[in-house]
Design an enzyme around this catalytic site. Sequence first.
Site, PDB file in Angstrom:
ATOM      1  N   ASP A 131      11.304  -2.503   1.259  1.00 25.58           N
ATOM      2  CA  ASP A 131      10.279  -1.536   0.849  1.00 25.58           C
ATOM      3  C   ASP A 131      10.824  -0.120   1.069  1.00 25.58           C
ATOM      4  OD1 ASP A 131       8.048   0.024   0.446  1.00 25.58           O
ATOM      5  OD2 ASP A 131       6.754  -1.069   1.826  1.00 25.58           O
ATOM      6  N   ASP A 149       8.787  -0.154  -5.672  1.00 26.75           N
ATOM      7  CA  ASP A 149       9.666   0.112  -4.522  1.00 26.75           C
ATOM      8  C   ASP A 149       9.744  -1.044  -3.531  1.00 26.75           C
ATOM      9  OD1 ASP A 149       7.173   0.322  -3.192  1.00 26.75           O
ATOM     10  OD2 ASP A 149       8.002   1.791  -1.795  1.00 26.75           O
ATOM     11  N   GLU A 150       9.277  -2.211  -3.943  1.00 33.20           N
ATOM     12  CA  GLU A 150       9.100  -3.288  -2.957  1.00 33.20           C
ATOM     13  C   GLU A 150       9.409  -4.651  -3.574  1.00 33.20           C
ATOM     14  OE1 GLU A 150       5.182  -4.685  -0.499  1.00 33.20           O
ATOM     15  OE2 GLU A 150       5.060  -2.879  -1.696  1.00 33.20           O
TER      16      GLU A 150
HETATM   17  P1  TTP Z   1       4.136   2.270  -0.688  1.00 41.65           P
HETATM   18  O1  TTP Z   1       5.368   1.461  -0.493  1.00 41.65           O
HETATM   19  O2  TTP Z   1       2.832   1.713  -0.259  1.00 41.65           O
HETATM   20  O3  TTP Z   1       4.294   3.646   0.082  1.00 41.65           O
HETATM   21  P2  TTP Z   1       5.552   4.556   0.256  1.00 41.65           P
HETATM   22  O4  TTP Z   1       6.783   3.945  -0.294  1.00 41.65           O
HETATM   23  O5  TTP Z   1       5.228   5.912  -0.294  1.00 41.65           O
HETATM   24  O6  TTP Z   1       5.649   4.703   1.818  1.00 41.65           O
HETATM   25  P3  TTP Z   1       6.129   3.626   2.902  1.00 41.65           P
HETATM   26  O7  TTP Z   1       6.548   2.400   2.171  1.00 41.65           O
HETATM   27  O8  TTP Z   1       7.252   4.301   3.618  1.00 41.65           O
HETATM   28  O9  TTP Z   1       4.941   3.411   3.781  1.00 41.65           O
HETATM   29  O10 TTP Z   1       3.998   2.687  -2.190  1.00 41.65           O
HETATM   30  C1  TTP Z   1       5.105   2.956  -3.039  1.00 41.65           C
HETATM   31  C2  TTP Z   1       4.779   4.072  -3.994  1.00 41.65           C
HETATM   32  O11 TTP Z   1       3.615   3.757  -4.741  1.00 41.65           O
HETATM   33  C3  TTP Z   1       4.466   5.391  -3.312  1.00 41.65           C
HETATM   34  O12 TTP Z   1       5.642   6.156  -3.048  1.00 41.65           O
HETATM   35  C4  TTP Z   1       3.559   6.049  -4.287  1.00 41.65           C
HETATM   36  C5  TTP Z   1       2.843   4.917  -4.987  1.00 41.65           C
HETATM   37  N1  TTP Z   1       1.470   4.800  -4.451  1.00 41.65           N
HETATM   38  C6  TTP Z   1       0.434   5.416  -5.132  1.00 41.65           C
HETATM   39  O13 TTP Z   1       0.637   6.022  -6.195  1.00 41.65           O
HETATM   40  N2  TTP Z   1      -0.841   5.362  -4.594  1.00 41.65           N
HETATM   41  C7  TTP Z   1      -1.114   4.712  -3.428  1.00 41.65           C
HETATM   42  O14 TTP Z   1      -2.282   4.691  -2.982  1.00 41.65           O
HETATM   43  C8  TTP Z   1      -0.030   4.071  -2.734  1.00 41.65           C
HETATM   44  C9  TTP Z   1      -0.289   3.343  -1.443  1.00 41.65           C
HETATM   45  C10 TTP Z   1       1.230   4.150  -3.278  1.00 41.65           C
HETATM   46 MG    MG Z   2       7.293   1.961   0.169  1.00 41.08          MG
END
Ligand code: TTP
Ligand code: MG
Length: 359
Positions: A14, A109-110
Site C-alpha cells: 500500500d 495504490d494497493e
Molecule cells: P489510501 O491508501 O487509503 O490512503 P493513502 O495512500 O493516501 O495513505 P496511506 O495509505 O499512507 O494511509 O488511499 C489511496 C489514495 O486514494 C489516496 O492517496 C487518495 C485516494 N483516496 C481518496 O480519494 N479519498 C479517500 O477518502 C481515501 C481514503 C483515499
Molecule cells: Mg495508500
Amino acid sequence: MERRGRQRKIIHCDCDSFYASVEERDDPSLVGQPLAVGGSPNARGVVATCNYAARNLGVHSAMPMSRALKIIPWLIVVPTNMEKYRAASKSVHQVFKEYTSLIEPLSLDEAFLDVTDSDHLGGSATLIAREIRQKVKERVGITISAGIAPNKFLAKIASDWNKPDGEFTIAPSEVQQFILNLPVDKIFGVGKVTAEKLKKLNIFTCGDLQGLKELDLTARFGKFGETLFKLCRGIDERELSVERKRKSLSTERTFSKDLMDINLCLEKLDPLIIDLRERLLKLSPAPSIKALTIKIKFSDFTQTTVSRQAQEIDSSVFHELLKKGVTRKNTPIRLLGVGVELRDALSKTTDDRQESLNL
Ligand code: TTP
Ligand code: MG
C-alpha cells in the site's frame, strides 16, 4: 486450511499518502510542508489525501477542505491529477508483476500478492517485499509499505503496522501471539456497531473474542459469527481474486439474408477481420496470438469452426479457413465469425493453479 498443506505467503502493498507522495515527488519544495490533495475549499471540496506532515496536525482523508484549512491555515492544497496517479499506479503494478502473476489489485495504490510459489530471493516473502519497496522508490519515486503474512487479513494489518515507508512480517509461528492483543475493530467487517456490541460484552481484543464459542458468535452475529470465530484466531482462507486473462477474442455477424456463395462470404469476411484487428489493438498488454479461427453457422443452425496456428492476423489465412469451412455443408450461411486464440496467459486464478497441481 492451508493450500496443499503448505503455508501461504501473502504480501499486502500500500503506497504511503499516495496522491500526496506523487505531488511531492513532482515538486520537492512541498516535502515536509503540510500538503493536502483534493477539491477546492470554496467548492465544498474534500481532502482526497494528505501527507503525513498534515496528518500529524489532525487533517485526514474525506475531511472537508475548508475544515482542513481551519486546522492548518498554512496547509498547501493541490488539486487532484488522476492521470498522473494512474501512471504512477501502473509503474507500481509493473514492479509487482516482476515477482508474481497472482496479484489482486484493490485500488490504484494497493494490492495483494501471493508469492507462495515464487522462487525469487530464495522464496523469502520478506525479502521480496523489501525489494519491491526499493524498486518502487527508485523507479516511481514514492514510498510504499508492505505487510507479509500467511493470509490476506493479517497481511493487510501488517502493511499498516510500520507505515509510512515501513514493512512488517507476521511469521506463521507468530500469528497466535500477534492476534491476542489486536483490537477487534481491526477485523474487516467489524465496524462501530459490532465493536460497540462487543465492548458491552467486555470484548476489546481478538484474544478476548477467542473466549466466545462459535455457537455464541453465530447466535449474536449470524453467518458473520463464523468468520469472526476464524479471524480472531488469525485464520483467513480467502484466496486472492485474480483476474482471469483472456484466452480468445472474436467478432461475428449474423446476416439478414443468408449468404449463398463463397465469394459473397469472402466479401463479408473482410470487415470482420478489420474489427477483430481493432479490438486486439485495444487490449493491454498486447496479447500474443496462438491461432486464427473461423466460425460458420449454416441456415439450418448447425455450426462449424476451423482453426490454424498463426502468430498474427492474416487475411489470406482467414480466407483459406473460410473456404475449408464452407465445403463442410452445402447449405447457405447465416453467420460468420473470426477470432483469435491467445497464448496461455501467465496470470491464473489461484484456483486454476490448485487444479493444475492436483492433476
Ligand atoms: P489510501 O491508501 O487509503 O490512503 P493513502 O495512500 O493516501 O495513505 P496511506 O495509505 O499512507 O494511509 O488511499 C489511496 C489514495 O486514494 C489516496 O492517496 C487518495 C485516494 N483516496 C481518496 O480519494 N479519498 C479517500 O477518502 C481515501 C481514503 C483515499
Ligand atoms: Mg495508500
